[in-house]
Design a protein around this motif. Structure first.
Motif: not given
Length: 209
Positions: A186-189, A143-146, A172-174, A105-113
């Motif tokens: 997209k894939t595991l890191p 393949g999971d969609v958050v 790159q993996w998201l 969630v943090y890596r996708l930018g949906f949270a600031s920390s």
């Protein structure tokens, strides 16, 4: 579970690494780590000298544990699971930590920390493949969609985090669909995707004693 309630900026100073606990503030000139880049405490500026091998291993373990917001018991459990998996134990450990839902969630930018990501997940703001998941340690898979729940798309903290996401960049993996407010795995890191300076061999040696 015990929870640290002190100043999180002291943690960054103790580990000598900016861990971005406070989101945008960590990028500003108000960041305590930038203003006082020495260990906390009365003798912080005078500390120095040689650190033992055990001390180096302990600090590395503490740094990673604190960065991902885990208790000692949780972190040890992740280490034991990483040992049971095929492959390099240190890499397995880091990949499992990166695949935690609160981190994604943090890596996708949906949270600031990561701290905020954990709170938002626990408050039922996200769906995985259309199903509600409120477990921060949930392991995402390729393949999971958050996605953000329909009722949560007006939450100010989430929208503010999305707007400031540009500073952090996207692994790159998201993959993020900003308009639809959803991201996919997209894939595991791989090890190169984890840019935080970590010497995982020190953690392995710490737990191997």
């Amino acid at each position: 579970m015990s929870r640290y309630r002190g100043s999180v900026c002291r943690i960054c100073r103790r580990e000598n690494l900016k861990l971005y606990f406070k989101g945008d503030r960590c990028y500003s000139d108000k960041c305590a780590f930038d203003r006082r880049s020495y260990p906390p405490g009365q003798h912080g500026q005078r500390r120095g000298g040689k650190i033992s091998d055990y001390g180096l291993q302990l600090r590395e373990k503490q740094k990673v544990k604190r960065a991902y917001g885990l208790s000692e018991k949780q972190f040890r459990l992740f280490f034991e699971r990483s040992e049971q998996k095929k492959g390099v134990t240190g890499t397995n450990l880091l990949v499992m930590l990166e695949c935690r839902l609160d981190n994604v969630v943090y890596r996708l930018g949906f949270a600031s920390s990561r701290v905020q990501g954990r709170q938002l997940v626990k408050h039922n703001h996200f769906l995985i493949n259309g199903r509600k998941v409120n477990i921060p340690s949930y392991q995402v898979k390729p393949g999971d969609v958050v996605e953000i729940r329909e009722k949560s798309r007006s939450v100010a903290a989430i929208n503010e985090a999305i707007e400031s996401m540009v500073r952090r960049g996207m692994p790159q993996w998201l993959e993020l669909d900003k308009e639809a407010l959803k991201g996919s795995v997209k894939t595991l890191p791989v090890r190169d995707d984890i840019t935080m300076p970590i010497q995982e061999n020190q953690i392995i040696e710490f737990y191997s004693k």
